[in-house]
Design an enzyme around this catalytic site. Structure first.
Site, PDB file in Angstrom:
ATOM      1  N   ASN A  46       0.864  -1.178   0.000  1.00 39.22           N
ATOM      2  CA  ASN A  46       0.000   0.000   0.000  1.00 39.22           C
ATOM      3  C   ASN A  46       0.902   1.231   0.000  1.00 39.22           C
ATOM      4  OD1 ASN A  46      -2.280  -1.666   0.215  1.00 39.22           O
ATOM      5  ND2 ASN A  46      -2.097  -1.732   2.437  1.00 39.22           N
ATOM      6  N   HIS A  81       6.696  -1.515   3.420  1.00 39.60           N
ATOM      7  CA  HIS A  81       6.453  -2.914   3.797  1.00 39.60           C
ATOM      8  C   HIS A  81       5.678  -3.627   2.715  1.00 39.60           C
ATOM      9  CE1 HIS A  81       3.352  -0.281   5.519  1.00 39.60           C
ATOM     10  NE2 HIS A  81       2.483  -1.265   5.345  1.00 39.60           N
TER      11      HIS A  81
HETATM   12  P1  AMP Z   1      -0.491  -0.570   5.833  1.00 38.84           P
HETATM   13  O1  AMP Z   1      -1.911  -0.236   6.176  1.00 38.84           O
HETATM   14  O2  AMP Z   1      -0.303  -1.127   4.461  1.00 38.84           O
HETATM   15  O3  AMP Z   1       0.440   0.587   6.113  1.00 38.84           O
HETATM   16  O4  AMP Z   1      -0.072  -1.754   6.779  1.00 38.84           O
HETATM   17  C1  AMP Z   1       0.409  -1.571   8.074  1.00 38.84           C
HETATM   18  C2  AMP Z   1       0.283  -2.899   8.760  1.00 38.84           C
HETATM   19  O5  AMP Z   1       1.110  -2.887   9.897  1.00 38.84           O
HETATM   20  C3  AMP Z   1      -1.140  -3.226   9.231  1.00 38.84           C
HETATM   21  O6  AMP Z   1      -1.554  -4.447   8.623  1.00 38.84           O
HETATM   22  C4  AMP Z   1      -0.989  -3.343  10.738  1.00 38.84           C
HETATM   23  O7  AMP Z   1      -1.786  -4.366  11.273  1.00 38.84           O
HETATM   24  C5  AMP Z   1       0.491  -3.658  10.892  1.00 38.84           C
HETATM   25  N1  AMP Z   1       1.109  -3.251  12.134  1.00 38.84           N
HETATM   26  C6  AMP Z   1       1.065  -2.034  12.730  1.00 38.84           C
HETATM   27  N2  AMP Z   1       1.802  -2.032  13.847  1.00 38.84           N
HETATM   28  C7  AMP Z   1       2.339  -3.277  13.960  1.00 38.84           C
HETATM   29  C8  AMP Z   1       3.209  -3.908  14.909  1.00 38.84           C
HETATM   30  N3  AMP Z   1       3.690  -3.251  15.989  1.00 38.84           N
HETATM   31  N4  AMP Z   1       3.549  -5.204  14.702  1.00 38.84           N
HETATM   32  C9  AMP Z   1       3.085  -5.871  13.629  1.00 38.84           C
HETATM   33  N5  AMP Z   1       2.270  -5.329  12.700  1.00 38.84           N
HETATM   34  C10 AMP Z   1       1.908  -4.058  12.869  1.00 38.84           C
END
Ligand code: AMP
Ligand code: ZN
Length: 115
Positions: A88, A101
């Protein structure tokens, strides 16, 4: 590196995460809020804001992230049935964490188009 970036902090070991693969350049860990039976995030250790912030000099890193996603998917047993790798980008792309990511999602059929 960014002091308050959550994924930089995971990379530095300052925040807990379920890491499944890691090397000098990148790591893969389980998403805190999984959207599929297997949901991993693959990140570079260096703070890069998004795919859109990659430079031509990041070519090797970009390839490395994809290959780490593939390796993690294989180790999770996703290769035969198939899986999804998605990034994203920015607010309309649905990005909520401003550190590049790749999502690796598998273990259920995926629909298309995404919402
Ligand atoms: P996005 O919306 O593409 O930016 O994805 C961010 C992702 O990071 C989401 O799926 C969240 O659930 C995940 N996320 C946020 N904080 C953490 C964390 N501390 N550990 C693991 N995943 C996380
Ligand atoms: Zn960061």
């Amino acid at each position: 590196m960014s002091d308050d970036c959550v994924f930089c902090r995971i990379s530095r070991g300052e925040l807990p995460a379920k890491i499944v693969l890691e090397d000098e350049e990148a790591l893969a860990f389980r998403d805190l809020n999984p959207q599929a039976p297997t949901h991993l995030l693959v990140i570079p250790r260096r703070h890069v804001e998004s795919v859109d912030a990659l430079e031509p000099s990041d070519q090797a890193l970009a390839g490395h992230l994809l290959l780490l996603a593939r390796k993690a998917a294989r180790e999770e047993g996703l290769s035969e049935a198939g899986y999804r790798v998605v990034a994203n980008i920015g607010s309309e792309g649905g990005q909520t964490v401003a550190h590049l990511h790749l999502h690796v999602l598998g273990g259920r059929p995926m629909s298309w188009p995404p919402g």
